[in-house]
Design a protein around this motif. Sequence first.
Motif, PDB file in Angstrom:
ATOM      1  N   LEU A 153     -38.364 100.629 -10.267  1.00  0.00           N
ATOM      2  CA  LEU A 153     -37.644 100.279 -11.061  1.00  0.00           C
ATOM      3  C   LEU A 153     -37.068  98.915 -10.294  1.00  0.00           C
ATOM      4  CD1 LEU A 153     -34.839 103.222 -11.811  1.00  0.00           C
ATOM      5  CD2 LEU A 153     -36.348 101.837 -13.495  1.00  0.00           C
ATOM      6  N   THR A 154     -37.004  98.838  -9.113  1.00  0.00           N
ATOM      7  CA  THR A 154     -36.853  97.461  -8.441  1.00  0.00           C
ATOM      8  C   THR A 154     -37.948  96.375  -8.669  1.00  0.00           C
ATOM      9  OG1 THR A 154     -35.638  98.575  -6.639  1.00  0.00           O
ATOM     10  CG2 THR A 154     -36.447  96.513  -6.143  1.00  0.00           C
ATOM     11  N   GLY A 155     -39.058  96.882  -8.617  1.00  0.00           N
ATOM     12  CA  GLY A 155     -40.514  96.143  -9.129  1.00  0.00           C
ATOM     13  C   GLY A 155     -40.417  95.641 -10.503  1.00  0.00           C
ATOM     14  N   ALA A 156     -39.951  96.422 -11.401  1.00  0.00           N
ATOM     15  CA  ALA A 156     -39.891  96.062 -12.813  1.00  0.00           C
ATOM     16  C   ALA A 156     -38.852  95.071 -12.861  1.00  0.00           C
ATOM     17  CB  ALA A 156     -39.533  97.430 -13.660  1.00  0.00           C
ATOM     18  N   LEU A 157     -37.831  95.071 -11.987  1.00  0.00           N
ATOM     19  CA  LEU A 157     -36.682  93.966 -12.363  1.00  0.00           C
ATOM     20  C   LEU A 157     -37.344  92.541 -11.781  1.00  0.00           C
ATOM     21  CD1 LEU A 157     -33.380  95.807 -11.513  1.00  0.00           C
ATOM     22  CD2 LEU A 157     -34.197  94.906 -13.894  1.00  0.00           C
ATOM     23  N   PHE A 158     -38.147  92.723 -10.612  1.00  0.00           N
ATOM     24  CA  PHE A 158     -38.505  91.502 -10.034  1.00  0.00           C
ATOM     25  C   PHE A 158     -39.480  90.858 -10.991  1.00  0.00           C
ATOM     26  CE2 PHE A 158     -37.135  92.762  -5.683  1.00  0.00           C
ATOM     27  CZ  PHE A 158     -36.151  91.678  -5.533  1.00  0.00           C
ATOM     28  N   GLY A 159     -40.458  91.831 -11.645  1.00  0.00           N
ATOM     29  CA  GLY A 159     -41.547  91.323 -12.468  1.00  0.00           C
ATOM     30  C   GLY A 159     -41.085  90.548 -13.742  1.00  0.00           C
ATOM     31  N   LEU A 160     -39.798  91.242 -14.125  1.00  0.00           N
ATOM     32  CA  LEU A 160     -39.397  90.782 -15.679  1.00  0.00           C
ATOM     33  C   LEU A 160     -38.649  89.534 -15.189  1.00  0.00           C
ATOM     34  CD1 LEU A 160     -38.617  91.234 -18.312  1.00  0.00           C
ATOM     35  CD2 LEU A 160     -36.785  92.434 -17.565  1.00  0.00           C
ATOM     36  N   ALA A 161     -37.945  89.365 -14.121  1.00  0.00           N
ATOM     37  CA  ALA A 161     -37.160  88.163 -13.704  1.00  0.00           C
ATOM     38  C   ALA A 161     -38.344  87.023 -13.367  1.00  0.00           C
ATOM     39  CB  ALA A 161     -36.391  88.409 -12.464  1.00  0.00           C
ATOM     40  N   GLY A 162     -39.438  87.378 -12.830  1.00  0.00           N
ATOM     41  CA  GLY A 162     -40.322  86.214 -12.633  1.00  0.00           C
ATOM     42  C   GLY A 162     -41.240  85.901 -13.857  1.00  0.00           C
ATOM     43  N   ALA A 163     -41.357  86.890 -14.743  1.00  0.00           N
ATOM     44  CA  ALA A 163     -41.811  86.358 -16.144  1.00  0.00           C
ATOM     45  C   ALA A 163     -40.869  85.217 -16.879  1.00  0.00           C
ATOM     46  CB  ALA A 163     -42.187  87.587 -16.856  1.00  0.00           C
ATOM     47  N   ILE A 164     -39.771  85.650 -16.707  1.00  0.00           N
ATOM     48  CA  ILE A 164     -38.768  84.830 -17.386  1.00  0.00           C
ATOM     49  C   ILE A 164     -38.646  83.488 -16.763  1.00  0.00           C
ATOM     50  CG2 ILE A 164     -36.109  84.308 -17.458  1.00  0.00           C
ATOM     51  CD1 ILE A 164     -35.905  87.452 -17.929  1.00  0.00           C
ATOM     52  N   ALA A 165     -38.511  83.508 -15.192  1.00  0.00           N
ATOM     53  CA  ALA A 165     -38.744  82.133 -14.506  1.00  0.00           C
ATOM     54  C   ALA A 165     -39.824  81.392 -14.698  1.00  0.00           C
ATOM     55  CB  ALA A 165     -38.615  82.616 -13.116  1.00  0.00           C
ATOM     56  N   GLN A 166     -41.029  81.826 -14.899  1.00  0.00           N
ATOM     57  CA  GLN A 166     -42.116  81.031 -15.038  1.00  0.00           C
ATOM     58  C   GLN A 166     -42.133  80.494 -16.364  1.00  0.00           C
ATOM     59  OE1 GLN A 166     -45.670  83.327 -13.671  1.00  0.00           O
ATOM     60  NE2 GLN A 166     -44.842  83.702 -11.825  1.00  0.00           N
ATOM     61  N   GLY A 167     -41.599  81.384 -17.534  1.00  0.00           N
ATOM     62  CA  GLY A 167     -41.720  80.675 -18.813  1.00  0.00           C
ATOM     63  C   GLY A 167     -40.675  79.785 -19.009  1.00  0.00           C
ATOM     64  N   LEU A 168     -39.460  79.888 -18.548  1.00  0.00           N
ATOM     65  CA  LEU A 168     -38.421  79.044 -18.421  1.00  0.00           C
ATOM     66  C   LEU A 168     -38.676  77.694 -17.768  1.00  0.00           C
ATOM     67  CD1 LEU A 168     -35.433  78.412 -19.224  1.00  0.00           C
ATOM     68  CD2 LEU A 168     -34.789  79.270 -16.817  1.00  0.00           C
ATOM     69  N   PHE A 169     -39.317  77.558 -16.693  1.00  0.00           N
ATOM     70  CA  PHE A 169     -39.620  76.310 -15.920  1.00  0.00           C
ATOM     71  C   PHE A 169     -41.127  75.922 -16.472  1.00  0.00           C
ATOM     72  CE2 PHE A 169     -36.434  78.316 -13.131  1.00  0.00           C
ATOM     73  CZ  PHE A 169     -35.383  77.143 -12.984  1.00  0.00           C
ATOM     74  N   ARG A 170     -41.808  76.646 -17.019  1.00  0.00           N
ATOM     75  CA  ARG A 170     -43.167  76.321 -17.525  1.00  0.00           C
ATOM     76  C   ARG A 170     -44.048  76.123 -16.344  1.00  0.00           C
ATOM     77  NH1 ARG A 170     -42.672  71.557 -21.385  1.00  0.00           N
ATOM     78  NH2 ARG A 170     -40.792  71.332 -20.264  1.00  0.00           N
ATOM     79  N   ASN A 171     -43.821  76.904 -15.368  1.00  0.00           N
ATOM     80  CA  ASN A 171     -44.692  76.657 -14.026  1.00  0.00           C
ATOM     81  C   ASN A 171     -45.084  78.205 -13.234  1.00  0.00           C
ATOM     82  OD1 ASN A 171     -45.438  76.246 -11.334  1.00  0.00           O
ATOM     83  ND2 ASN A 171     -43.681  74.701 -11.099  1.00  0.00           N
ATOM     84  N   PRO A 172     -46.327  78.411 -13.340  1.00  0.00           N
ATOM     85  CA  PRO A 172     -47.067  79.703 -12.952  1.00  0.00           C
ATOM     86  C   PRO A 172     -46.528  79.921 -11.425  1.00  0.00           C
ATOM     87  CG  PRO A 172     -48.393  77.914 -12.906  1.00  0.00           C
ATOM     88  CD  PRO A 172     -47.410  77.228 -13.434  1.00  0.00           C
ATOM     89  N   LEU A 173     -45.842  79.001 -10.665  1.00  0.00           N
ATOM     90  CA  LEU A 173     -45.476  79.075  -9.416  1.00  0.00           C
ATOM     91  C   LEU A 173     -43.904  79.194  -9.178  1.00  0.00           C
ATOM     92  CD1 LEU A 173     -47.646  76.516  -7.468  1.00  0.00           C
ATOM     93  CD2 LEU A 173     -48.127  78.838  -7.715  1.00  0.00           C
TER      94      LEU A 173
END
Length: 334
Positions: A66-86
């Motif tokens: 569950l912790t990893g799922a939250l990190f993965g979801l937050a990372g996908a949101i961040a990369q989409g929001l900032f349009r930056n794969p890093l």
Amino acid sequence: MSQQEMRRRRLLARALALVTMLALVAGLLVGSDGMSLHGLVALVDDGSAGLVIGQIRLPRTLGAWLTGALFGLAGAIAQGLFRNPLADPYLLGSAAGASLGVVLVLSAGSLSLGAIGWMSRFGLVAAAFAGALAGVALTLSLARGAARTTRLLLAGIVVGVVLGAINDLLTTLAPEALRGKQAFLLGTTGFLGWPSCALLLLALALVLPPAWRLARVLDALSLGEDSAASLGLALPQLRLMMVVLMALATGTAVAQAGMIAFVGLVSPHLVRRCVQATHGYRLMASAAMGGTLLTLADVLSRWLVAPQELPVGVLTAVLGGLYLLWLLQRREDH
């Protein structure tokens, strides 16, 4: 969608499901003597299987997913929001805020992580969560909202540096807090129990549905600011909603397991390498990928040096860093 792409999506889903189930089983088998079926049988024979498996290994393994799922979801949101794969979930000051919250509690009470009881443990979790949200709120205040991603990103960097400096100052003034801070910064799944699983599941249930509904906004942003604005989207308000979702997911995960690196960064990368999809599918797949990666890392951290245990955050940092180095080298070769 082409038939080939549909097959790739089905293959990815099956692979993630299979690896996750194997990791969950392995998590139940790993103990102080390493991964051993004989050890599991011994626990059943002496009647302690219910306590060791039901109250320690099972909630820890599920909590890691569950912790990893939250990190993965937050990372996908961040990369989409900032349009930056890093981009990763820690960009907006949540990491520095969570760490500062923990150090404030430890230094105020002159406690080390090993000396506190469950009530103080709950206090650390609450402090980390409040600190993460406070860091994001300060970033939003400095950036004057979420209207401009560049200003938001710069504000996050400034907040991270300032809060990190305050963190170091408090650690210098209260050295007894250093041990607790280090344990938190290294990341650990050792404190995850059923209450932690309930909180993590609640956060995932709160973040995932609205993130799915906002996926079309991320699709529009991938075309550029002007193209997204021409569609009539209220970008500042929608960006703010995505920042709140990212902060909630990151803050909850960090509060329960500490600063686990690279899971939020690598999970969306792996999904993009496997399938080409819109953000709706990418968010869900990144959550599943993050859960699978952290569960595997948790099993490895308990198994590699048994009966000792590696901090899972150190292991994810090493493996994630090696993956990104390999990816960088591969791109340079092409």
